[in-house]
Design an enzyme around this catalytic site. Structure first.
Site, PDB file in Angstrom:
ATOM      1  N   ARG A  77       0.842  -1.194   0.000  1.00 37.66           N
ATOM      2  CA  ARG A  77       0.000   0.000   0.000  1.00 37.66           C
ATOM      3  C   ARG A  77       0.877   1.243   0.000  1.00 37.66           C
ATOM      4  O   ARG A  77       1.930   1.270   0.634  1.00 37.66           O
ATOM      5  CB  ARG A  77      -0.881   0.024   1.259  1.00 37.66           C
ATOM      6  CG  ARG A  77      -2.051  -0.925   1.212  1.00 37.66           C
ATOM      7  CD  ARG A  77      -2.928  -0.775   2.447  1.00 37.66           C
ATOM      8  NE  ARG A  77      -2.281  -1.238   3.650  1.00 37.66           N
ATOM      9  CZ  ARG A  77      -1.690  -0.480   4.560  1.00 37.66           C
ATOM     10  NH1 ARG A  77      -1.691   0.841   4.407  1.00 37.66           N
ATOM     11  NH2 ARG A  77      -1.107  -0.991   5.610  1.00 37.66           N
ATOM     12  N   TYR A 205      -1.762  -3.408  -6.799  1.00 39.21           N
ATOM     13  CA  TYR A 205      -1.503  -4.114  -5.540  1.00 39.21           C
ATOM     14  C   TYR A 205      -2.736  -4.161  -4.640  1.00 39.21           C
ATOM     15  O   TYR A 205      -3.485  -3.172  -4.546  1.00 39.21           O
ATOM     16  CB  TYR A 205      -0.331  -3.464  -4.773  1.00 39.21           C
ATOM     17  CG  TYR A 205      -0.212  -4.080  -3.414  1.00 39.21           C
ATOM     18  CD1 TYR A 205       0.386  -5.332  -3.264  1.00 39.21           C
ATOM     19  CD2 TYR A 205      -0.790  -3.493  -2.311  1.00 39.21           C
ATOM     20  CE1 TYR A 205       0.410  -5.956  -2.036  1.00 39.21           C
ATOM     21  CE2 TYR A 205      -0.764  -4.112  -1.069  1.00 39.21           C
ATOM     22  CZ  TYR A 205      -0.159  -5.343  -0.950  1.00 39.21           C
ATOM     23  OH  TYR A 205      -0.152  -5.962   0.276  1.00 39.21           O
ATOM     24  N   GLY A 207      -4.139  -3.757  -1.362  1.00 42.08           N
ATOM     25  CA  GLY A 207      -4.822  -2.707  -0.611  1.00 42.08           C
ATOM     26  C   GLY A 207      -5.093  -1.445  -1.423  1.00 42.08           C
ATOM     27  O   GLY A 207      -5.970  -0.660  -1.081  1.00 42.08           O
ATOM     28  N   LYS A 214      -9.514  -2.085   2.039  1.00 45.00           N
ATOM     29  CA  LYS A 214      -9.160  -0.927   2.869  1.00 45.00           C
ATOM     30  C   LYS A 214      -9.981   0.294   2.461  1.00 45.00           C
ATOM     31  O   LYS A 214     -10.367   1.101   3.299  1.00 45.00           O
ATOM     32  CB  LYS A 214      -7.672  -0.628   2.751  1.00 45.00           C
ATOM     33  CG  LYS A 214      -6.782  -1.802   3.096  1.00 45.00           C
ATOM     34  CD  LYS A 214      -7.045  -2.307   4.481  1.00 45.00           C
ATOM     35  CE  LYS A 214      -6.062  -3.398   4.860  1.00 45.00           C
ATOM     36  NZ  LYS A 214      -6.331  -3.923   6.204  1.00 45.00           N
ATOM     37  N   HIS A 234     -10.301  -2.015  11.936  1.00 49.12           N
ATOM     38  CA  HIS A 234      -9.229  -2.884  11.428  1.00 49.12           C
ATOM     39  C   HIS A 234      -9.011  -4.001  12.462  1.00 49.12           C
ATOM     40  O   HIS A 234      -8.002  -4.013  13.162  1.00 49.12           O
ATOM     41  CB  HIS A 234      -7.972  -2.030  11.246  1.00 49.12           C
ATOM     42  CG  HIS A 234      -6.890  -2.691  10.465  1.00 49.12           C
ATOM     43  ND1 HIS A 234      -5.564  -2.311  10.551  1.00 49.12           N
ATOM     44  CD2 HIS A 234      -6.904  -3.710   9.563  1.00 49.12           C
ATOM     45  CE1 HIS A 234      -4.830  -3.051   9.744  1.00 49.12           C
ATOM     46  NE2 HIS A 234      -5.612  -3.913   9.143  1.00 49.12           N
ATOM     47  N   CYS A 258       1.112  -7.630  11.852  1.00 56.24           N
ATOM     48  CA  CYS A 258       1.448  -7.893  13.262  1.00 56.24           C
ATOM     49  C   CYS A 258       0.816  -9.178  13.757  1.00 56.24           C
ATOM     50  O   CYS A 258       0.709  -9.402  14.959  1.00 56.24           O
ATOM     51  CB  CYS A 258       1.005  -6.731  14.149  1.00 56.24           C
ATOM     52  SG  CYS A 258       2.086  -5.309  14.053  1.00 56.24           S
ATOM     53  N   GLY A 259       0.317 -10.014  12.842  1.00 57.61           N
ATOM     54  CA  GLY A 259      -0.145 -11.335  13.264  1.00 57.61           C
ATOM     55  C   GLY A 259      -1.649 -11.463  13.476  1.00 57.61           C
ATOM     56  O   GLY A 259      -2.087 -12.375  14.171  1.00 57.61           O
ATOM     57  N   LYS A 260      -2.457 -10.582  12.855  1.00 59.70           N
ATOM     58  CA  LYS A 260      -3.909 -10.721  13.027  1.00 59.70           C
ATOM     59  C   LYS A 260      -4.394 -12.049  12.467  1.00 59.70           C
ATOM     60  O   LYS A 260      -5.176 -12.756  13.085  1.00 59.70           O
ATOM     61  CB  LYS A 260      -4.656  -9.576  12.308  1.00 59.70           C
ATOM     62  CG  LYS A 260      -4.748  -8.315  13.144  1.00 59.70           C
ATOM     63  CD  LYS A 260      -5.916  -7.417  12.760  1.00 59.70           C
ATOM     64  CE  LYS A 260      -5.884  -6.957  11.323  1.00 59.70           C
ATOM     65  NZ  LYS A 260      -4.666  -6.188  11.020  1.00 59.70           N
ATOM     66  N   THR A 261      -3.911 -12.381  11.255  1.00 60.25           N
ATOM     67  CA  THR A 261      -4.370 -13.622  10.630  1.00 60.25           C
ATOM     68  C   THR A 261      -3.948 -14.819  11.490  1.00 60.25           C
ATOM     69  O   THR A 261      -4.738 -15.737  11.702  1.00 60.25           O
ATOM     70  CB  THR A 261      -3.821 -13.719   9.192  1.00 60.25           C
ATOM     71  OG1 THR A 261      -4.207 -12.532   8.496  1.00 60.25           O
ATOM     72  CG2 THR A 261      -4.375 -14.929   8.461  1.00 60.25           C
ATOM     73  N   ASN A 262      -2.714 -14.786  12.006  1.00 60.76           N
ATOM     74  CA  ASN A 262      -2.250 -15.902  12.851  1.00 60.76           C
ATOM     75  C   ASN A 262      -3.118 -16.051  14.095  1.00 60.76           C
ATOM     76  O   ASN A 262      -3.490 -17.162  14.477  1.00 60.76           O
ATOM     77  CB  ASN A 262      -0.793 -15.680  13.290  1.00 60.76           C
ATOM     78  CG  ASN A 262       0.186 -15.922  12.161  1.00 60.76           C
ATOM     79  OD1 ASN A 262      -0.184 -16.458  11.121  1.00 60.76           O
ATOM     80  ND2 ASN A 262       1.426 -15.505  12.347  1.00 60.76           N
ATOM     81  N   ARG A 406       3.339  -3.742  17.970  1.00 61.82           N
ATOM     82  CA  ARG A 406       4.632  -4.418  17.971  1.00 61.82           C
ATOM     83  C   ARG A 406       5.577  -3.499  18.738  1.00 61.82           C
ATOM     84  O   ARG A 406       6.053  -2.499  18.197  1.00 61.82           O
ATOM     85  CB  ARG A 406       5.053  -4.569  16.507  1.00 61.82           C
ATOM     86  CG  ARG A 406       6.317  -5.323  16.235  1.00 61.82           C
ATOM     87  CD  ARG A 406       6.597  -5.292  14.738  1.00 61.82           C
ATOM     88  NE  ARG A 406       5.750  -6.211  14.005  1.00 61.82           N
ATOM     89  CZ  ARG A 406       6.042  -7.491  13.778  1.00 61.82           C
ATOM     90  NH1 ARG A 406       7.197  -7.987  14.193  1.00 61.82           N
ATOM     91  NH2 ARG A 406       5.222  -8.253  13.107  1.00 61.82           N
ATOM     92  N   TYR A 499       2.598 -16.846  18.981  1.00 63.39           N
ATOM     93  CA  TYR A 499       1.863 -17.828  18.174  1.00 63.39           C
ATOM     94  C   TYR A 499       0.835 -18.590  19.027  1.00 63.39           C
ATOM     95  O   TYR A 499       0.040 -17.980  19.725  1.00 63.39           O
ATOM     96  CB  TYR A 499       2.838 -18.757  17.448  1.00 63.39           C
ATOM     97  CG  TYR A 499       3.764 -17.978  16.546  1.00 63.39           C
ATOM     98  CD1 TYR A 499       3.256 -17.296  15.438  1.00 63.39           C
ATOM     99  CD2 TYR A 499       5.125 -17.871  16.820  1.00 63.39           C
ATOM    100  CE1 TYR A 499       4.095 -16.541  14.612  1.00 63.39           C
ATOM    101  CE2 TYR A 499       5.969 -17.128  15.995  1.00 63.39           C
ATOM    102  CZ  TYR A 499       5.435 -16.460  14.894  1.00 63.39           C
ATOM    103  OH  TYR A 499       6.250 -15.724  14.097  1.00 63.39           O
TER     104      TYR A 499
HETATM  105  C1  OXD Z   1      -2.994  -4.532   5.557  1.00 58.48           C
HETATM  106  C2  OXD Z   1      -3.704  -5.672   4.944  1.00 58.48           C
HETATM  107  O1  OXD Z   1      -2.067  -3.988   4.936  1.00 58.48           O
HETATM  108  O2  OXD Z   1      -4.569  -6.254   5.617  1.00 58.48           O
HETATM  109  O3  OXD Z   1      -3.370  -4.166   6.679  1.00 58.48           O
HETATM  110  O4  OXD Z   1      -3.438  -6.010   3.779  1.00 58.48           O
HETATM  111 MN    MN Z   2      -5.077  -5.191   7.422  1.00 56.49          MN
END
Ligand code: OXD
Ligand code: MN
Length: 608
Positions: A77, A205, A207, A214, A234, A258-262, A406, A499
């Site tokens: 982004r 790209y 985002g 977004k 977010h 920062c690991g949201k998906t994890n 982080r 994790y």
């Molecule tokens: C971000 C995304 O950049 O979710 O936050 O792709």
């Molecule tokens: Mn995001």
């Protein structure tokens, strides 16, 4: 004159007019309405392969999976080229780039003029939010990128469902996107909240170009949320199920990468058997006050656009299973048997691998094989941990909101706010080290309130006020917490394993919500008593956990000065309530330091 292909039953006059107007402006060679069917997806995929937009991966190892390589100048982004074009600069506020709407329409209109004269314009109608939900909103993206179309088909409920929901209405988000010639000098992402419109030029790209994400689900939706009395955030959404089968829903805001998906897909470690996580969403939450006075949330998206590097069987086994099929990978490395590889996948890079730009690569190449912001786009239905309520039209009730950044120092592993206004202060003062998700320097601490700095579509001070207003409407507000998985010791090693072990922190949060444990009061908030945390079979000494939980006055003095500076930068719209919160923390920290020295809360944690 553009040729319109396969028109679907479109009943919205406003949509037809706008499509015609945009086709005239861009002089589109062809206009194709997307119906969102599997059959159509197959045709578009074949076309993308023929055009080298997608490279087929090994269909035995990864059925339905493809690789896309973006232009090397277009990999993240571009916040410096992202604008909120509200009527006045004050509407956009001090944290957003602003351009007058007329100038933006004029500049981009010039670029769009004839931009598709030898290209197809795809019309992508989509629904954000579960179909049939009171949260659901319709958007339409017009784009000349087949990659965008195929990603939108994963990330949203695309096609007929959207036209059915729209009916004859003119209420839909309008997104116009052209990659132009991918020249960074002709790259702008402009939002017009007052027109429910986004114009995005010069980037393909994620985002910047998947306008549902977004641009609409956060920037435009946050503006709509303020107008209509709800929140677009977010945030991931997850359900934590206890061994007794009781589920507690949590929403959590972390900056990009920062690991949201994890966290959203976390699989419990063997040592915490019986506890389970179910994913509702991994990136965005739309939140409303329900008739019962609680906060209810839906995930507006239908897929995940996750960061690949660092995703492994160890860090996120559910993601590894999910991307086994039906996935578009962007900018990862390609092995000689046409499989994917990235740094942190958990095993050595096989010989014969080419990097994200298709160049021969080995571990001695001195550069990463996968771009640090390389991604997977995968349908959420493939997630083995998908929540049975992920499509629930009413959403899920949120019992806790978690903020996190982080931070190598200062911020403890977890603490709880005293109440909603204090929780708003925690979110408003969040800081985080920058990552590769956006262009710019990586690793610098910047304030990122509620992880919305790059995504709030209006004045940040007004946004804080909106959070306060939401609190007043909530009869049963969620508890608010702050977490920091990234605190380091003096030698620069992480204090907390992170994790799967983060479930231990979630368990403490659930115990707090359910009234099962009490907490230690400090000036910054309520911290766990170490004895109340589930630490059995965790391979680190309790003293290390205490260090991760320490509140160090000298660090907080520096932190509060930075917070104060940030508040000053917001200017007049900053709600005074936030300054009062900051001063209360400062008074507590200074009093404690004078009385007991720098080790006060460190010592306190030793005795509990
Ligand atoms: C971000 C995304 O950049 O979710 O936050 O792709
Ligand atoms: Mn995001």
């Amino acid at each position: 004159m553009a040729i319109h292909l396969k028109p679907m039953p479109v009943r919205s006059r406003a949509l037809i007019d706008w499509v015609n107007q945009s086709a005239r402006l861009t002089k589109a060679h062809k206009v194709v309405w997307c119906d969102g069917s599997e059959h159509e997806r197959g045709r578009f995929t074949d076309r993308a392969v023929a055009m080298d937009v997608l490279l087929p991966l090994n269909q035995v190892l990864r059925p339905g999976c493809y690789l896309h390589r973006s232009n090397p100048n277009d990999v993240a982004r571009t916040e410096e080229r992202t604008f909120i074009c509200a009527p006045s600069k004050d509407d956009a506020g001090p944290t957003n780039n602003w351009m007058a709407p007329d100038s933006a329409y004029q500049q981009l209109g010039g670029w769009f003029d004839g931009a598709m004269h030898n290209r197809t314009m795809y019309i992508v109608p989509y629904v954000l939010g579960p179909v049939g939900s009171p949260f659901a909103k319709v958007g339409v993206e017009l784009t000349d990128s087949l990659y965008v179309v195929l990603n939108m088909g994963i990330m949203t409920r695309m096609g007929h469902a959207a036209l059915d929901l729209l009916g004859e209405s003119d209420e839909f988000s309008r997104g116009l996107h052209s990659t132009l010639d991918l020249d960074p000098k002709r790259r702008l992402i402009c939002h017009f909240p007052q027109d429910n419109t986004v114009w995005s030029a010069g980037s393909g790209y994620g985002g910047n170009a998947l306008l549902s994400k977004k641009c609409f689900a956060l920037r435009i939706a946050s503006h709509l949320g303020r107008k209509e009395g709800w929140l677009a955030e977010h945030m991931l959404i997850l359900g934590v199920q206890s061994p007794e089968g009781q589920t507690t829903y949590v929403a959590a805001a972390f900056p990009s990468s920062c690991g949201k998906t994890n966290l959203a897909m976390l699989r419990s470690p063997a040592s915490l058997g019986g506890w389970r996580i179910f994913t509702v969403g991994d990136d965005i939450a739309w939140l409303r006050v329900g008739a019962d006075g609680s906060l209810w949330a839906v995930n507006p998206e239908a897929g995940y656009f996750g960061v690949a590097p660092g995703t492994s069987e160890g860090s996120n086994p559910n993601a590894i299973a999910m991307v086994q099929r039906d996935t578009i990978f962007t900018n990862v490395a390609l092995t000689s048997d046409r499989d994917v590889w990235w740094e942190g996948l958990g095993f050595e890079c096989p010989e014969g691998t080419v990097d994200w730009q298709g160049r021969p690569w080995s571990s001695s190449s001195g550069r990463p094989a996968a771009h640090p912001n390389s991604r997977f786009t995968a349908p959420m239905r493939n997630n083995p941990a998908i929540s049975p309520n992920a499509e629930a039209p009413v959403g899920v009730p949120i019992s806790a909101i978690i903020f996190g950044g982080r931070r190598a120092s200062t911020v403890p592993l977890v603490y709880e706010s005293f109440d909603w206004p204090h929780g708003v202060y925690l979110g408003a003062t969040m800081g985080s080290e920058t990552t590769a998700a956006a262009t710019g320097t990586v690793g610098v601490v910047r304030r990122d309130p509620m992880a919305m700095l790059p995504f709030c579509g209006y004045n940040m001070g007004d946004y804080f006020t909106h959070w306060h207003m939401m609190g007043r409407k909530l009869k049963r507000p969620p508890r608010v917490f702050m977490v920091n998985w990234f605190r380091k010791d003096r030698d620069g090693s992480f204090l907390w394993p992170g994790y799967g072990e983060n479930l231990r922190v979630l368990k403490w949060i659930v115990d707090r919500v359910r009234g099962r444990v009490d907490a230690r009061e400090t000036p910054i908030g309520l911290l766990p008593k170490v004895g109340d945390m589930e630490l059995s079979r965790l391979d680190i000494p309790n003293d290390q956990v205490r260090e991760a939980l320490a509140v160090k006055p000298h660090e907080w003095r520096a932190e509060l000065d930075l917070q104060e500076k940030f508040f000053a930068s917001i200017g007049e719209t900053l709600p005074p309530e936030l300054e009062v919160q900051l001063e209360t923390v400062r008074t507590g920290i200074e009093a404690g330091r004078l009385l007991f020295g720098d080790d006060l809360w460190n010592l306190a944690s030793r005795t509990s």
